[in-house]
Design a protein around this motif. Structure first.
Motif, PDB file in Angstrom:
ATOM      1  N   TRP A  14       3.414  68.504   3.307  1.00 14.40           N
ATOM      2  CA  TRP A  14       2.790  69.500   4.314  1.00 14.40           C
ATOM      3  C   TRP A  14       1.770  69.852   3.761  1.00 14.40           C
ATOM      4  O   TRP A  14       1.911  70.823   3.188  1.00 14.40           O
ATOM      5  CB  TRP A  14       3.951  70.424   4.805  1.00 14.40           C
ATOM      6  CG  TRP A  14       5.313  70.028   6.006  1.00 14.40           C
ATOM      7  CD1 TRP A  14       6.849  69.250   5.200  1.00 14.40           C
ATOM      8  CD2 TRP A  14       5.291  70.051   7.279  1.00 14.40           C
ATOM      9  NE1 TRP A  14       6.657  69.169   6.367  1.00 14.40           N
ATOM     10  CE2 TRP A  14       6.437  69.510   7.233  1.00 14.40           C
ATOM     11  CE3 TRP A  14       4.400  70.194   8.178  1.00 14.40           C
ATOM     12  CZ2 TRP A  14       6.589  69.099   9.081  1.00 14.40           C
ATOM     13  CZ3 TRP A  14       4.710  70.006   9.982  1.00 14.40           C
ATOM     14  CH2 TRP A  14       5.771  69.623  10.057  1.00 14.40           C
ATOM     15  N   PRO A  15       0.993  70.197   5.386  1.00 20.60           N
ATOM     16  CA  PRO A  15      -0.734  70.354   4.336  1.00 20.60           C
ATOM     17  C   PRO A  15      -0.734  72.365   5.567  1.00 20.60           C
ATOM     18  O   PRO A  15      -1.614  72.706   5.158  1.00 20.60           O
ATOM     19  CB  PRO A  15      -1.625  69.400   5.544  1.00 20.60           C
ATOM     20  CG  PRO A  15      -0.760  69.153   6.434  1.00 20.60           C
ATOM     21  CD  PRO A  15       0.611  68.820   6.341  1.00 20.60           C
ATOM     22  N   MET A  75       9.918  61.792  15.840  1.00 21.54           N
ATOM     23  CA  MET A  75       9.387  62.180  15.665  1.00 21.54           C
ATOM     24  C   MET A  75       8.947  62.071  13.836  1.00 21.54           C
ATOM     25  O   MET A  75       9.464  61.486  13.797  1.00 21.54           O
ATOM     26  CB  MET A  75       9.768  64.147  14.986  1.00 21.54           C
ATOM     27  CG  MET A  75      10.690  64.421  13.928  1.00 21.54           C
ATOM     28  SD  MET A  75      10.917  66.257  13.624  1.00 21.54           S
ATOM     29  CE  MET A  75      12.517  65.986  14.087  1.00 21.54           C
ATOM     30  N   GLY A  76       7.678  62.341  13.766  1.00 20.22           N
ATOM     31  CA  GLY A  76       6.950  61.568  12.183  1.00 20.22           C
ATOM     32  C   GLY A  76       5.674  60.774  12.281  1.00 20.22           C
ATOM     33  O   GLY A  76       5.711  60.135  11.516  1.00 20.22           O
ATOM     34  N   THR A  77       5.523  59.926  13.653  1.00 21.34           N
ATOM     35  CA  THR A  77       4.521  58.952  13.757  1.00 21.34           C
ATOM     36  C   THR A  77       3.093  58.802  13.274  1.00 21.34           C
ATOM     37  O   THR A  77       2.801  58.002  13.255  1.00 21.34           O
ATOM     38  CB  THR A  77       5.240  58.178  15.119  1.00 21.34           C
ATOM     39  OG1 THR A  77       5.260  58.835  15.605  1.00 21.34           O
ATOM     40  CG2 THR A  77       6.537  57.597  15.187  1.00 21.34           C
ATOM     41  N   ALA A  78       3.064  59.909  13.363  1.00 25.29           N
ATOM     42  CA  ALA A  78       1.153  59.897  12.974  1.00 25.29           C
ATOM     43  C   ALA A  78       1.228  61.574  12.210  1.00 25.29           C
ATOM     44  O   ALA A  78       0.821  63.210  12.424  1.00 25.29           O
ATOM     45  CB  ALA A  78      -0.107  59.899  14.545  1.00 25.29           C
ATOM     46  N   PHE A  86      -6.615  65.332  18.320  1.00 27.53           N
ATOM     47  CA  PHE A  86      -5.511  65.921  17.985  1.00 27.53           C
ATOM     48  C   PHE A  86      -4.332  65.791  18.666  1.00 27.53           C
ATOM     49  O   PHE A  86      -4.349  65.388  19.668  1.00 27.53           O
ATOM     50  CB  PHE A  86      -5.896  67.726  18.280  1.00 27.53           C
ATOM     51  CG  PHE A  86      -6.715  68.405  18.046  1.00 27.53           C
ATOM     52  CD1 PHE A  86      -6.833  69.326  16.911  1.00 27.53           C
ATOM     53  CD2 PHE A  86      -7.973  68.032  18.433  1.00 27.53           C
ATOM     54  CE1 PHE A  86      -8.143  69.737  16.580  1.00 27.53           C
ATOM     55  CE2 PHE A  86     -10.058  68.869  17.831  1.00 27.53           C
ATOM     56  CZ  PHE A  86      -9.271  69.862  16.745  1.00 27.53           C
ATOM     57  N   VAL A  87      -3.412  65.802  17.691  1.00 23.76           N
ATOM     58  CA  VAL A  87      -2.174  65.127  17.724  1.00 23.76           C
ATOM     59  C   VAL A  87      -0.978  66.170  17.712  1.00 23.76           C
ATOM     60  O   VAL A  87      -0.958  66.477  16.260  1.00 23.76           O
ATOM     61  CB  VAL A  87      -1.638  63.696  17.467  1.00 23.76           C
ATOM     62  CG1 VAL A  87      -0.052  63.167  17.737  1.00 23.76           C
ATOM     63  CG2 VAL A  87      -2.778  63.017  17.414  1.00 23.76           C
ATOM     64  N   THR A  88      -0.724  66.641  18.827  1.00 18.11           N
ATOM     65  CA  THR A  88       0.069  67.707  18.477  1.00 18.11           C
ATOM     66  C   THR A  88       1.216  67.567  19.566  1.00 18.11           C
ATOM     67  O   THR A  88       2.506  68.904  19.184  1.00 18.11           O
ATOM     68  CB  THR A  88      -0.457  69.519  19.302  1.00 18.11           C
ATOM     69  OG1 THR A  88      -0.223  69.173  20.341  1.00 18.11           O
ATOM     70  CG2 THR A  88      -1.760  69.655  18.555  1.00 18.11           C
ATOM     71  N   ASP A  89       2.158  67.039  18.700  1.00 18.53           N
ATOM     72  CA  ASP A  89       3.150  66.571  19.500  1.00 18.53           C
ATOM     73  C   ASP A  89       4.021  66.266  18.467  1.00 18.53           C
ATOM     74  O   ASP A  89       4.316  66.057  17.030  1.00 18.53           O
ATOM     75  CB  ASP A  89       4.293  65.605  21.008  1.00 18.53           C
ATOM     76  CG  ASP A  89       3.317  63.966  20.705  1.00 18.53           C
ATOM     77  OD1 ASP A  89       3.056  63.823  18.940  1.00 18.53           O
ATOM     78  OD2 ASP A  89       2.764  63.331  21.160  1.00 18.53           O
ATOM     79  N   GLY A  90       5.664  65.818  18.431  1.00 16.51           N
ATOM     80  CA  GLY A  90       6.471  65.676  17.311  1.00 16.51           C
ATOM     81  C   GLY A  90       5.894  64.238  16.254  1.00 16.51           C
ATOM     82  O   GLY A  90       6.732  64.459  15.612  1.00 16.51           O
ATOM     83  N   SER A  91       4.749  63.794  17.361  1.00 17.47           N
ATOM     84  CA  SER A  91       4.566  62.520  15.725  1.00 17.47           C
ATOM     85  C   SER A  91       4.174  63.207  14.911  1.00 17.47           C
ATOM     86  O   SER A  91       4.064  62.255  13.631  1.00 17.47           O
ATOM     87  CB  SER A  91       3.915  61.681  16.277  1.00 17.47           C
ATOM     88  OG  SER A  91       2.747  62.264  17.832  1.00 17.47           O
ATOM     89  N   CYS A  92       3.708  64.250  14.668  1.00 18.69           N
ATOM     90  CA  CYS A  92       2.469  65.153  13.448  1.00 18.69           C
ATOM     91  C   CYS A  92       3.956  65.284  12.189  1.00 18.69           C
ATOM     92  O   CYS A  92       3.015  66.170  11.405  1.00 18.69           O
ATOM     93  CB  CYS A  92       1.770  66.756  13.942  1.00 18.69           C
ATOM     94  SG  CYS A  92       2.968  67.710  14.635  1.00 18.69           S
ATOM     95  N   MET A  93       4.937  65.248  12.526  1.00 21.03           N
ATOM     96  CA  MET A  93       5.845  65.881  11.506  1.00 21.03           C
ATOM     97  C   MET A  93       5.777  65.162  10.525  1.00 21.03           C
ATOM     98  O   MET A  93       5.917  64.409  10.246  1.00 21.03           O
ATOM     99  CB  MET A  93       6.619  66.487  12.252  1.00 21.03           C
ATOM    100  CG  MET A  93       7.160  67.191  13.475  1.00 21.03           C
ATOM    101  SD  MET A  93       7.390  68.892  13.648  1.00 21.03           S
ATOM    102  CE  MET A  93       9.101  69.122  12.343  1.00 21.03           C
ATOM    103  N   THR A  94       5.575  66.375   9.379  1.00 17.92           N
ATOM    104  CA  THR A  94       6.093  65.488   7.975  1.00 17.92           C
ATOM    105  C   THR A  94       7.097  65.198   7.434  1.00 17.92           C
ATOM    106  O   THR A  94       7.485  64.432   7.154  1.00 17.92           O
ATOM    107  CB  THR A  94       4.741  66.510   6.773  1.00 17.92           C
ATOM    108  OG1 THR A  94       3.015  66.999   7.657  1.00 17.92           O
ATOM    109  CG2 THR A  94       4.433  65.267   5.770  1.00 17.92           C
ATOM    110  N   SER A  95       7.510  66.290   7.742  1.00 22.56           N
ATOM    111  CA  SER A  95       8.759  66.160   7.261  1.00 22.56           C
ATOM    112  C   SER A  95       9.879  66.628   8.751  1.00 22.56           C
ATOM    113  O   SER A  95       9.238  67.488   9.393  1.00 22.56           O
ATOM    114  CB  SER A  95       9.792  66.853   6.062  1.00 22.56           C
ATOM    115  OG  SER A  95       9.784  68.312   6.752  1.00 22.56           O
ATOM    116  N   SER A  96      11.576  66.436   8.906  1.00 23.38           N
ATOM    117  CA  SER A  96      12.023  66.670  10.383  1.00 23.38           C
ATOM    118  C   SER A  96      12.942  67.518   9.687  1.00 23.38           C
ATOM    119  O   SER A  96      13.266  68.482  11.196  1.00 23.38           O
ATOM    120  CB  SER A  96      13.273  65.494  10.428  1.00 23.38           C
ATOM    121  OG  SER A  96      14.112  65.867   9.644  1.00 23.38           O
ATOM    122  N   ALA A  97      13.257  68.854   8.710  1.00 22.88           N
ATOM    123  CA  ALA A  97      13.984  69.965   8.486  1.00 22.88           C
ATOM    124  C   ALA A  97      14.822  70.072   9.187  1.00 22.88           C
ATOM    125  O   ALA A  97      15.532  68.619   9.585  1.00 22.88           O
ATOM    126  CB  ALA A  97      12.841  70.846   8.954  1.00 22.88           C
TER     127      ALA A  97
END
Lengths: 190, 564
Positions: free
Chosen positions: B145-146, B498-501, B525-536
């Motif tokens: 995650w950045p 989530m996670g597709t971008a 900017f992409v700020t929906d679920g696609s931005c997620m690097t991991s799901s927690a």
């Protein structure tokens, strides 16, 4: 008076005659109730539902017109369950006619209970997993469907929910822990 | 204002927001409040708060089939019908009109209307922690995650203060406390289970769910009336949705133009300026194509649809999809699993009941793998969500018999029971992915989306542990007839795609940077679920909202500086 009674017996005789013919037809041609016949079975369904949820100190299934809900829901069932239900209904009519020589509607309360008990036993395995398998491959058994729909129809009706149980349209506030009131009824909705 | 038809096409705005769901609504509101002229695009119909909640005040007997949907509805909607009833089906898409390709079974629940799925969401609001943000790096999984918790912490607070979250602080490092209004109460069986759990373990507890349901009036909305009919839309504004809160706030600025019936077919790239110049839309009614232009574009169409739009946006610069230099666009699809758990009955507390219908359950925060090398056969963790209640007719009707005694048993409160299941983390697997179908197209000529997703060994092992630990806690609290379950549900069922971008440090391995900007097109900017690097394992909407507010703040600053 005599004349009236005579006419009544005549009518009764005629009715028995008709149902005897029907019994003959069932056995010889494998007659089953069709979906389109269901509205004509309204009274029968009402009596069946009332046997499951009778009027006590609160309204019963008939008061809540559960039979109308049952008919609607059978129309909205999958084909297997529809078939099971209609075949079950036919079989119940035949069983009653064979055993008591009259229709379910004319049965005494004890006879009604005995008939439904017979169909409950037929529908239920004592082992839960067999019931599940049975439901999956054969569709829901007649008695189970009848009972499910009766309960759902009653508990979601206005009379059932507000008088048979406790219904809180707009609770306003959630109260997590309250002492149980005397004769506290269950909430009708979750 | 609401825009329809061909009026003012080719118009230019300061910002375009694609999608009006939970994150798109936030983007629109934040950008409008900062003075930008915003065009908010929504592919479905308009749904106005209160006015369009047609079923909200109906009693069970007011529905023709009570809560049931028709056989025709079920046949036409094999996916949506698994999660809908007569009260909320109109807030879900028609599967027949909106097909997709399941390369493996995947339930894609969608709400194509203004407000999207913010109308029907579960309203759970949990913060992620550094246990989550650091996990990929520590374990060498996918990419890092950045951002870290300190980057998002103030934005969580910012969002919580606006939406109104009821809950209780518990001082846990793995589940940071937020800004809460009064919590709903635990009922007596839940309190009993909580006491037993705290007594039997040092690292577990049970707390009331943290939810966007208002226990008191908040910013002109609520309070919640304890009807538990949220997914029909709430005429009391008892919970947060785009419709009840962000879109009206955006409208009030006078800066918002909302255009329903507008499906975005692609983001347009300007080769000279090396950034996006706007979007092309298809009017879903007339099927006409229009273009709109803006300085910045926020893509908030929901994880799968957002990736679909970007993949469909091909240009000389981006032959494989917009911003897809890394090849990761569409990949790393995740969804929480929530199929495993346990339930049991309790013989005690027969003299207690509750009043009202609480719109949430309880939470047992994550207690697995809080420390490295915990000796478990899976990585990451889960939180347990559940509820305690007394059995009512839906639960007791299967009892044998019929007649007066039976009627009495189903119309009076039965045993106390607890049902609970684990909401578990799903690792980002590169080949869990979405792609565009080469041949099949929808009614608007857009390629159908292929979904290829499965849970793997880590999730399966975790599910086993969820069932076992749930059963142990119930047994320890004196429950009887404790039964474990695993419903074996496919991906998509938790509706946490989530996670597709994904966000990342490196443009070679991720689509977005630490500010949710597309690495190679900084005004997108992409700020929906696609931005997620991991799901927690936490329900993710609160994080989407916080990341959106943070990205909007950054975007406007960058605009002012002339950087984008």
């Amino acid at each position: 008076m005599n004349r009236k009674r005579a006419i009544q017996s005549l009518l009764a005789f005629a009715a028995i005659g008709v149902s005897s013919v029907s019994v003959y037809e069932w056995t010889s041609s494998g007659h089953t109730v069709k979906l389109t016949d269901l509205p004509q079975k309204k009274q029968l369904l009402a009596e069946l539902a009332e046997t499951i949820i009778p009027r006590t100190d609160t309204p019963g299934a008939k008061d809540a017109h559960v039979e109308e809900f049952i008919i609607k829901m059978i129309r909205e069932s999958d084909q297997k369950s529809q078939h099971n239900f209609l075949a079950g209904l036919s079989s119940l009519e035949k069983y009653t006619a064979d055993k008591y020589e009259h229709s379910f509607i004319e049965c005494t309360p004890q006879q009604k209970i005995a008939v439904l008990k017979h169909f409950e036993d037929k529908a239920t395995y004592s082992i839960a997993i067999l019931n599940k398998i049975n439901n999956k491959f054969l569709g829901t058994a007649f008695f189970n469907k009848l009972k499910d729909l009766t309960v759902e129809g009653y508990c979601t009706s206005q009379l059932g929910a507000t008088q048979g149980m406790a219904y809180n349209y707009i609770p306003v506030k959630f109260e997590a822990c309250l002492p149980l009131q005397q004769n506290q009824k269950a909430w009708a909705t979750k | 204002m609401i825009k329809l038809g061909a009026a003012e096409t080719k118009a230019t705005y300061d910002a375009i927001v694609v999608g009006s769901g939970i994150s798109g609504g936030w983007a629109a509101m934040e950008l409008c409040k900062k003075g930008l002229k915003v065009l908010l695009l929504e592919r479905g119909r308009n749904v106005e708060h209160v006015k369009d909640y047609n079923t909200a005040l109906l009693n069970p007997w007011d529905f023709d089939l009570r809560g049931n949907t028709t056989v025709q509805y079920k046949a036409e909607n094999p996916i949506q019908s698994q999660g809908t009833d007569a009260g909320n089906a109109h807030f879900f898409v028609n599967d027949k009109e909106h097909p997709y390709v399941q390369q493996k079974p995947f339930h894609w629940f969608r709400g194509y209307q203004v407000g999207g799925r913010s109308l029907t969401w579960g309203r759970q609001c949990y913060r992620l922690s550094d246990l989550d943000f650091e996990a990929n790096l520590k374990e060498g999984v996918a990419v890092d995650w950045p951002i870290r918790y300190k980057d998002i912490d103030p934005w969580y607070s910012y969002v919580e203060r606006f939406i109104g979250v009821s809950g209780k602080k518990e001082n846990l490092s793995q589940l940071p406390d937020g800004e809460y209004i009064e919590p709903f109460g635990l009922n007596c069986i839940e309190t009993h289970l909580d006491e037993s759990i705290r007594k039997n373990s040092h690292d577990r507890l049970l707390t009331i769910a943290r939810v966007a349901n208002l226990t008191r009036g908040w910013d002109g909305r609520g309070p919640c009336m304890a009807r538990n009919l949220c997914s029909r839309g709430c005429p009391f504004g008892g919970y947060f949705s785009s419709n009840s809160a962000t879109i009206p706030a955006a409208m009030a600025t006078g800066n918002l133009t909302l255009r329903p019936y507008s499906v975005v077919s692609e983001i347009l790239f300007d080769d000279q300026k090396q950034k996006a110049k706007g979007v092309r839309i298809i009017d879903t009614i007339t099927k006409e194509h229009f273009e709109y232009y803006a300085k910045i574009v926020f893509v908030n169409a929901s994880t799968i649809a957002t990736a679909g739009i970007l993949l469909n946006s091909k240009s000389h610069r981006f032959p494989n999809g917009f911003g897809n230099d890394s090849g990761e666009l569409g990949h790393n699809l995740m969804d929480h699993h929530s199929a495993a758990g346990a339930q049991g009955a309790h013989e005690g507390f027969k003299d207690s009941y509750y009043k009202g219908r609480r719109p949430c359950g309880f939470l047992i925060p994550r207690f697995r793998n809080l420390q490295p090398n915990s000796g478990l056969d899976f990585t990451r963790g889960y939180n347990i969500q559940g509820h305690g209640e007394r059995s009512e007719w839906m639960d007791t009707r299967d009892a044998g018999g019929f007649g007066a005694d039976y009627k009495k048993s189903i119309t009076h409160p039965g045993h106390w029971t607890v049902w609970m299941a684990g909401w578990g983390e799903c690792l980002p697997y590169h080949d869990n992915m979405i792609s565009l179908n080469d041949t099949q197209k929808d009614s608007w000529g857009l390629p159908l989306i292929n979904i290829d997703f499965s849970f793997r060994e880590n999730e399966t092992k975790m599910m086993k542990d969820i069932s076992q630990s749930s059963a142990e806690m119930l047994n320890a609290a004196g429950f009887t007839n404790v039964q474990t379950f695993n419903y074996g549900k496919p991906g998509g069922d938790t509706v946490h795609e989530m996670g597709t971008a994904r966000m990342g440090h490196d443009s070679k391995t991720s689509v977005l940077n630490a500010h949710n900007q597309i690495h190679a097109a900084k005004n997108v900017f992409v700020t929906d679920g696609s931005c997620m690097t991991s799901s927690a394992s936490q329900n993710p909407s609160l994080t989407y909202m916080a990341l959106t507010a943070r990205a909007c703040d950054f975007a406007v600053e960058e605009l002012k500086k002339g950087n984008i």
